[in-house]
Design an enzyme around this catalytic site. Structure first.
Site, PDB file in Angstrom:
ATOM      1  N   VAL A 255     -28.572  44.510-146.992  1.00 15.99           N
ATOM      2  CA  VAL A 255     -29.328  44.925-148.181  1.00 15.99           C
ATOM      3  C   VAL A 255     -30.466  43.950-148.435  1.00 15.99           C
ATOM      4  O   VAL A 255     -31.592  44.335-148.774  1.00 15.99           O
ATOM      5  CB  VAL A 255     -28.397  45.025-149.398  1.00 15.99           C
ATOM      6  N   ALA A 256     -30.198  42.649-148.245  1.00 21.33           N
ATOM      7  CA  ALA A 256     -31.245  41.641-148.443  1.00 21.33           C
ATOM      8  C   ALA A 256     -32.378  41.812-147.441  1.00 21.33           C
ATOM      9  O   ALA A 256     -33.525  41.462-147.722  1.00 21.33           O
ATOM     10  CB  ALA A 256     -30.650  40.239-148.329  1.00 21.33           C
ATOM     11  N   GLU A 260     -37.215  46.292-150.290  1.00 17.76           N
ATOM     12  CA  GLU A 260     -37.110  47.358-151.295  1.00 17.76           C
ATOM     13  C   GLU A 260     -38.460  47.779-151.858  1.00 17.76           C
ATOM     14  O   GLU A 260     -38.685  48.944-152.193  1.00 17.76           O
ATOM     15  CB  GLU A 260     -36.212  46.894-152.455  1.00 17.76           C
ATOM     16  N   ASP A 302     -69.663  70.526-140.092  1.00 16.15           N
ATOM     17  CA  ASP A 302     -70.495  71.709-140.230  1.00 16.15           C
ATOM     18  C   ASP A 302     -71.928  71.244-140.500  1.00 16.15           C
ATOM     19  O   ASP A 302     -72.148  70.127-140.964  1.00 16.15           O
ATOM     20  CB  ASP A 302     -69.974  72.555-141.396  1.00 16.15           C
ATOM     21  N   ASN A 672     -38.461  38.681-146.024  1.00 21.21           N
ATOM     22  CA  ASN A 672     -37.093  39.168-145.890  1.00 21.21           C
ATOM     23  C   ASN A 672     -36.392  38.543-144.690  1.00 21.21           C
ATOM     24  O   ASN A 672     -35.199  38.228-144.740  1.00 21.21           O
ATOM     25  CB  ASN A 672     -37.081  40.691-145.785  1.00 21.21           C
ATOM     26  N   ASN A 700     -36.589  38.424-154.831  1.00 19.14           N
ATOM     27  CA  ASN A 700     -37.212  39.718-154.549  1.00 19.14           C
ATOM     28  C   ASN A 700     -38.122  40.172-155.690  1.00 19.14           C
ATOM     29  O   ASN A 700     -39.207  40.724-155.459  1.00 19.14           O
ATOM     30  CB  ASN A 700     -36.148  40.779-154.271  1.00 19.14           C
TER      31      ASN A 700
END
Length: 870
Positions: A255-256, A260, A302, A672, A700
């Site tokens: 998770v770390a 996130e 165009d 991280n 975080n």
């Protein structure tokens, strides 16, 4: 027109029930709930939701709530952008006519255009939109602008249909001159516009390059999380730790390891970029589309209304003795022979030619007061007529000023190829004035006018004039001839014995800003290709002026394209600069061929004929002012000012935003990895856990929030538009970014672990050692954010003043970290301890060493790259 009975009300009602409303069925827009739910269809978002579940299972409710808040914020931001854009599109003008005048039950009636049915008799006049496809029954010099379907800027003359030669009009085209009666043959989806719109349903919209890269990143992160979880759990079990506790520890580390804040920061950065683009008149319908522009390798544009002004103008006037060119400047002279200004008042031949242009005309000249208080001339009517009227007005020649009165008119028609009037001048003199096709008009001239007077028009002189006509035609000019003669009476419009006055060359000129835009494309290694329904000669001339078509490049017509199979098209594609006289199916085929070659294709356009190719392209760009609803619906980006230069600015913005995304991916992943290295190696070495869950949450919140967002606002580097576009299959970790992230993450982790171990060996309490590790990790990350501002320059080479928001964000984050250590109430929450001055000095020293090592590695790598290039 009274002889037409039209349909009865009963017949019309039955046909309406059978064929449906005269409206192109719009693609059902997603509801707000479905639009919001769509924000969660992303691999990284799935990983974050899994991380939320794991945190909750371990009892880390605060961590789970934080991740959920970030995921929800990301979804809200994406939803608001998409919802706001969809509502903006709904407010853009409708293409089809809102009402139509028809004959029902033998009488004229005004009805909603949606109620038109096949068989209806409709009446149209100048200024009206054609409400449905139909056959022309009657025409009084009617002319239609069909550029939205054909791409051609010239008006199309409409004549009454006969069995062997039907003359059609098409839904959405504009009547520019005259009036007519049409019989409706097709409505709604059965119209030409509806058929083209139907092609859009068969085109699937793929992922953007950024979405592909983020999906790739999600796989890497997901795999990394599984590896970390497995290794940590296995290591602990081998050391004799309880299996369940080790499994929970491994999940906690996984998770770390998940960044996130990445999805939210990507979305915020894109949304802020979109906001900047709106201020520059580019509306982004899909958030990720702005980045896709940044990696465009080809722009298919165009011609009419995109590269040109979609406005016919007189470029040059040729008397039998001189070539006079016009300059459309706000102040000063307009007529020049070479670099010398020409006075219309003193030039007899030029003044007479402009008099014919002003008097022998079906257009109407009006004046309007500008914002600066000056008077602006405007002309309404058929584009060529309006252009001649405005050119004459620039020379001070107007029907009203000169006092000319038209007594008799013989209007232009396609068979005679000329228009003639009998008019009375201010002194009462009667003259016959005419203009038309040069070859036709010269046959009716016997003399020509010079400064010395009238001369006999010999065959040799005619041949020279026709050679001039051919020369002007090769420059994509539409050429008209002018002549006059004394009139025998007020009704004399006989077309004979004229005195030839000169020639006028007209064209739809390139936008001035398009020159610089194309030059920027070339410098950015982006290949511009013109795709138009206009004539090959006209298209080549415009493309050569803009430097789209250079020496050795090909101009390919739709007829040639039909003879080429797909293999030959791909073989010749690299040499083609212009595709002319193409159909919507051709445009679709060209875009697909370019994509199959590995290009990221941007396609611009405004007409319905552009919509299928716009949807097929990686990035579709529609014109906001002149674009049709169908085109806007198919596009990812809408240029609100119809300006090609705005598109180039959007490309630059796309390149900047992708560079910034790489910068904060580098920053977040390095941070991280530093956290994982700190925790992982501490466990391998049998040390106490260096950081508690609440402290990881603080890190975080402090480092992954404001600093990363501010990094996404980094201004573009000077060379951003001088680099080649990224390769479509290029990894987000290309050019050594993956190695840089890994090295910097390891350095951050080892530095933190070193401070933690040193403090423990010095006899510091575990709480103080964890506080030292916490401060070290935060400070190294906050220093690292300045290193991430450039991939080629060190943090000392990029001035702080260029991004004051980043300085402010880092200051706020550092203040929060300091409060967590030295403010008593915060210490109780985050389980920290106040540090001594000596401990703080050590931490600062260790944090300062890391960027020095990184800078040396960057310098060595840059030197090696330069040597390889040499």
């Amino acid at each position: 027109m009274e002889r037409y009975e039209g349909l009865s009300s009963r017949e019309a009602a039955e046909l309406l029930a059978e064929h449906g409303e005269n409206a192109i069925k719009e693609k059902r827009r997603s509801g707000a709930l479905a639009m919001f739910a769509g924000q969660f269809r992303d691999a990284l978002m799935m990983i974050l939701l899994a991380a939320t579940a794991a945190s909750a299972a371990m009892g880390e409710i605060s961590e789970a709530l934080t991740i959920i808040a970030i995921v929800f914020l990301n979804a809200v931001l994406g939803f608001l952008q998409e919802y706001r854009t969809e509502r903006t599109l709904e407010k853009l003008g409708e293409l089809s006519a809102p009402t139509a005048e028809v004959i029902r039950d033998g009488a004229r009636r005004q009805i909603p255009a949606r109620e038109l049915v096949p068989g209806d008799i409709a009446l149209v006049e100048a200024g009206d939109r054609i409400p449905a496809d139909g056959l022309v029954l009657e025409s009084a010099v009617m002319c239609c602008d069909e550029s939205m379907l054909t791409g051609e800027s010239d008006g199309v003359e409409k004549v009454p249909s006969i069995p062997e030669r039907p003359c059609k009009v098409y839904m959405g085209s504009l009547v520019t001159k005259g009036r007519g009666v049409i019989q409706v043959t097709g409505t709604g989806g059965s119209t030409e516009m509806g058929r083209i719109a139907g092609m859009l349903g068969s085109i699937e919209v793929g992922q953007t390059p950024l979405q592909k890269r983020l999906a790739q990143l999600s796989k890497v992160i997901g795999l990394g999380c599984l590896v970390v979880c497995a290794v940590v759990a296995a290591t602990g079990i081998l050391r004799g730790e309880p299996p369940f506790e080790m499994l929970l520890t491994g999940v906690s580390l996984s998770v770390a390891a998940v960044p996130e804040g990445l999805p939210a920061i990507v979305t915020i950065a894109l949304a802020m970029s979109v906001g900047r683009m709106v201020k520059r008149n580019a509306l982004v319908r899909r958030l990720h589309a702005v980045e896709t522009l940044g990696c465009a390798t080809v722009i298919c544009s165009d011609k009419t209304g995109t590269l040109t002004e979609n406005r016919m103008t007189v470029q040059e006037l040729r008397t039998p003795e001189q070539i006079i060119r016009l300059r459309y400047q706000r102040k000063g002279d307009s007529f020049f022979c070479g670099e010398n200004p020409v006075s219309v008042r003193d030039h007899t031949g030029l003044r007479m030619m402009l008099t014919v242009a002003a008097v022998c005309s079906s257009a109407v000249l009006t004046t309007k007061k500008g914002v600066d208080g000056g008077i602006r001339n405007q002309a309404s009517g058929e584009p060529t007529e309006a252009a001649l009227l405005l050119a004459a007005a620039r020379g001070g020649v107007t029907r009203e000023k000169l006092g000319w009165e038209v007594l008799r008119e013989q209007p232009f028609d396609s068979a005679r190829k000329r228009m003639t009037v009998c008019a009375k001048g201010p002194d009462g003199t009667l003259r016959v004035l005419t203009k038309g096709a040069p070859d036709v008009l010269l046959e009716r001239c016997t003399r020509y006018l010079t400064q010395k007077g009238e001369q006999t028009l010999t065959k040799e002189k005619k041949d020279k004039i026709l050679a001039q006509v051919a020369e002007m035609g090769e420059s994509a000019l539409r050429v008209l001839a002018f002549a006059w003669r004394p009139a025998a009476g007020p009704t004399d419009v006989q077309e004979r014995d004229f005195i030839f006055l000169g020639l006028a060359g007209l064209m739809d000129p390139p936008r001035q800003e398009a020159f610089e835009a194309v030059r920027k494309c070339r410098r950015a290694h982006i290949r511009p290709i013109m795709i138009t329904g206009d004539h090959g000669v006209t298209a080549r001339a415009i493309a050569q002026q803009l430097k789209i078509c250079r020496e050795g490049d090909l101009v390919v017509t739709g007829a040639q394209l039909d003879q080429w199979d797909d293999h030959r098209l791909k073989d010749q594609l690299d040499r083609v600069a212009v595709f002319a006289r193409v159909t919507p199916a051709h445009k679709l085929r060209i875009v697909r061929a370019l994509k199959e070659q590995g290009n990221i294709v941007a396609m611009t356009g405004d007409g319905v004929n552009d919509a299928p190719a716009i949807k097929e392209a990686d990035i579709g760009v529609a014109m906001g002012k002149g674009g049709t609803d169908v085109t806007k619906e198919a596009a990812s980006v809408i240029l609100l000012d119809d300006n090609f230069a705005t598109l180039v600015a959007a490309v630059e913005e796309g390149r900047i935003i992708y560079g910034n995304i790489r910068k904060f991916i580098r920053y977040l992943l390095s941070c991280n990895i530093g956290e994982v290295v700190t925790m992982f190696f501490a466990m391998l070495m049998g040390m106490p856990v260096p950081l508690l869950p609440i402290q990881i949450l603080l890190i975080n919140l402090v480092t992954d929030g404001l600093p990363a967002i501010a990094l996404g606002l980094e201004p573009g580097e000077p060379e951003v538009m001088s680099r080649p576009p990224r390769q479509p299959d290029e990894s987000i970790f290309s050019h050594g970014l993956g190695a840089t992230i890994l090295l910097r993450g390891i350095l951050i982790g080892l530095t933190t672990l070193g401070v933690f171990g040193w403090m423990l060996r010095q006899g510091a309490p575990l709480e103080a050692a964890r506080t030292g590790a916490l401060l070290t990790l935060i400070l190294t990350q906050l220093i690292h954010v300045f290193e991430c501002r450039s991939e080629t320059r060190s943090l000392f080479a990029v001035p702080l003043s260029s991004n004051p928001k980043l300085v402010g964000a880092v200051t706020v984050s550092a203040s929060v970290a300091a409060a967590a250590v030295w403010w008593a109430p915060a210490r109780e929450i985050f389980l920290t301890a106040a540090l001594s001055g000596q401990q703080l000095q050590l931490i600062i020293l260790c944090c300062a060493i890391v960027p020095v090592i990184s800078g040396l590695v960057l310098a060595l790598r840059s030197g090696k790259s330069r040597r390889l290039e040499e």
